[in-house]
Scaffold this motif. Structure first.
Motif, mmCIF file in Angstrom:
data_model
loop_
_atom_site.group_PDB
_atom_site.id
_atom_site.type_symbol
_atom_site.label_atom_id
_atom_site.label_comp_id
_atom_site.label_asym_id
_atom_site.label_seq_id
_atom_site.Cartn_x
_atom_site.Cartn_y
_atom_site.Cartn_z
ATOM 1 N N UNK A 193 0.623 -1.179 -0.377
ATOM 2 C CA UNK A 193 -0.598 0.014 -0.239
ATOM 3 C C UNK A 193 1.300 1.212 -0.508
ATOM 4 N N UNK A 194 0.319 2.109 -0.927
ATOM 5 C CA UNK A 194 1.488 4.010 -1.261
ATOM 6 C C UNK A 194 2.378 3.721 -2.103
ATOM 7 N N UNK A 195 1.682 5.069 -2.460
ATOM 8 C CA UNK A 195 2.939 4.449 -4.009
ATOM 9 C C UNK A 195 4.201 5.177 -3.957
ATOM 10 N N UNK A 196 5.126 5.638 -3.292
ATOM 11 C CA UNK A 196 6.607 5.035 -2.925
ATOM 12 C C UNK A 196 6.437 3.583 -2.194
ATOM 13 N N UNK A 197 5.686 3.369 -1.711
ATOM 14 C CA UNK A 197 6.070 1.616 -1.209
ATOM 15 C C UNK A 197 6.333 0.666 -2.443
ATOM 16 N N UNK A 198 4.990 1.347 -3.122
ATOM 17 C CA UNK A 198 4.533 0.748 -4.434
ATOM 18 C C UNK A 198 5.878 0.780 -5.722
ATOM 19 N N UNK A 199 6.114 1.528 -5.960
ATOM 20 C CA UNK A 199 7.545 2.139 -6.918
ATOM 21 C C UNK A 199 8.780 1.380 -6.173
ATOM 22 N N UNK A 200 8.843 1.478 -5.534
ATOM 23 C CA UNK A 200 9.784 0.533 -5.037
ATOM 24 C C UNK A 200 9.425 -1.191 -4.536
ATOM 25 N N UNK A 201 9.123 -1.356 -4.801
ATOM 26 C CA UNK A 201 8.875 -3.178 -4.954
ATOM 27 C C UNK A 201 8.228 -3.069 -6.900
ATOM 28 N N UNK A 202 8.061 -2.806 -7.392
ATOM 29 C CA UNK A 202 8.574 -2.382 -8.536
ATOM 30 C C UNK A 202 9.435 -2.112 -9.395
ATOM 31 N N UNK A 203 10.971 -1.475 -8.871
ATOM 32 C CA UNK A 203 12.005 -1.498 -9.017
ATOM 33 C C UNK A 203 12.985 -2.521 -8.082
ATOM 34 N N UNK A 204 12.633 -3.481 -7.151
ATOM 35 C CA UNK A 204 13.409 -3.931 -7.202
ATOM 36 C C UNK A 204 12.889 -5.808 -7.897
ATOM 37 N N UNK A 205 11.351 -5.652 -7.286
ATOM 38 C CA UNK A 205 11.166 -7.001 -7.931
ATOM 39 C C UNK A 205 10.608 -7.137 -9.158
ATOM 40 N N UNK A 206 10.508 -6.491 -10.201
ATOM 41 C CA UNK A 206 9.350 -6.238 -11.223
ATOM 42 C C UNK A 206 8.609 -7.303 -11.311
ATOM 43 N N UNK A 207 9.292 -8.977 -11.642
ATOM 44 C CA UNK A 207 8.320 -10.025 -11.580
ATOM 45 C C UNK A 207 7.693 -10.219 -10.809
ATOM 46 N N UNK A 208 7.436 -10.323 -9.407
ATOM 47 C CA UNK A 208 6.689 -9.772 -8.418
ATOM 48 C C UNK A 208 4.973 -9.363 -8.086
ATOM 49 N N UNK A 209 5.081 -8.773 -9.282
ATOM 50 C CA UNK A 209 3.873 -7.858 -8.930
ATOM 51 C C UNK A 209 3.076 -8.196 -10.027
ATOM 52 N N UNK A 210 1.778 -8.704 -9.791
ATOM 53 C CA UNK A 210 0.492 -9.301 -10.350
ATOM 54 C C UNK A 210 -0.440 -8.864 -10.883
ATOM 55 N N UNK A 211 -1.046 -7.261 -9.939
ATOM 56 C CA UNK A 211 -1.954 -6.480 -9.568
ATOM 57 C C UNK A 211 -1.552 -5.127 -9.931
ATOM 58 N N UNK A 243 3.165 -0.642 -15.843
ATOM 59 C CA UNK A 243 2.461 -1.868 -15.544
ATOM 60 C C UNK A 243 2.097 -2.311 -17.137
ATOM 61 N N UNK A 244 1.503 -1.765 -18.341
ATOM 62 C CA UNK A 244 1.491 -1.916 -19.948
ATOM 63 C C UNK A 244 3.004 -2.074 -20.449
ATOM 64 N N UNK A 245 3.857 -1.709 -19.274
ATOM 65 C CA UNK A 245 5.391 -1.912 -19.992
ATOM 66 C C UNK A 245 5.463 -3.979 -19.857
#
Length: 140
Positions: A23-41, A67-69
Motif C-alpha cells: 500500500x502506498x505510491x512510494x512503497x509500490x514504486x520500490x517493489x516495482x523497482x526491486x522485484x518487478x516480476x513479483x507484481x501481479x495486479x 504496468x503496461x510495459x
C-alpha cells in the motif's frame, strides 16, 4: 461473473491476509523497482486531491507505463477513502492508499479466484480499448 468491485475487494482482503499487498505510491514504486516480476495486479485510486497534486499525477503516469510495459493488470478506483477502509488495519485506514500492488502468490500455493476474475476483466477491457478500466467499490 461477479462484479469487478466485489472481486477486487475479495482479492485485496485475500492478498492482505497472505502478506502480498503493498500500500502506498512510494512503497509500490520500490517493489516495482526491486522485484518487478513479483507484481501481479495494480490498483490506482484517485480522490478529490488528485487533480491538484501534480506529483501524484506524475507517479500515476509512471506506474501506468510500467504496468503496461510489463503486462501487469491495472484498474482505477475513484473512491480512495473506501479503498483505504478495505485495506486499513486495526489502527485505522492507511494514509496513502492511492496505489496498491498485489504480488504473486508463492510457488505451490493456490491462485486467488477473485484475482483471476480481475485479470479477465482487465483483458476484456483492453479488448475494448479501455486500458485503465474503472472499478466501483460498493459500500460494505
Amino acid at each position: 461473473m461477479q462484479s469487478p468491485g466485489k472481486a477486487l475487494k475479495e482479492a485485496l482482503i485475500s492478498a492482505q491476509g497472505e502478506d502480498r499487498l503493498t500500500v502506498g505510491v512510494y512503497e509500490s514504486a520500490m517493489i516495482m523497482n526491486d522485484d518487478p516480476d513479483s507484481v501481479s495486479f495494480c490498483v490506482l485510486a484517485v480522490g478529490e486531491d488528485f487533480e491538484g497534486d501534480i506529483a501524484l499525477q506524475i507517479h500515476f503516469t509512471l506506474i501506468q507505463s510500467f504496468c503496461f510495459d510489463n503486462e501487469i493488470s491495472i484498474v482505477r478506483v475513484s473512491d480512495v477513502q473506501r479503498l483505504a477502509q478495505i485495506v486499513g488495519d486495526k489502527a485505522g485506514p492507511f494514509e496513502d492508499a492511492h496505489c496498491l500492488l498485489i504480488t504473486n502468490p508463492t510457488e505451490g500455493s493456490w491462485e486467488d479466484p477473485s484475482l483471476e476474475k480481475l485479470h479477465l476483466f482487465c483483458q476484456e477491457s483492453r479488448g475494448q480499448n479501455d486500458w485503465l478500466p474503472e472499478v466501483v467499490l460498493s459500500e460494505r
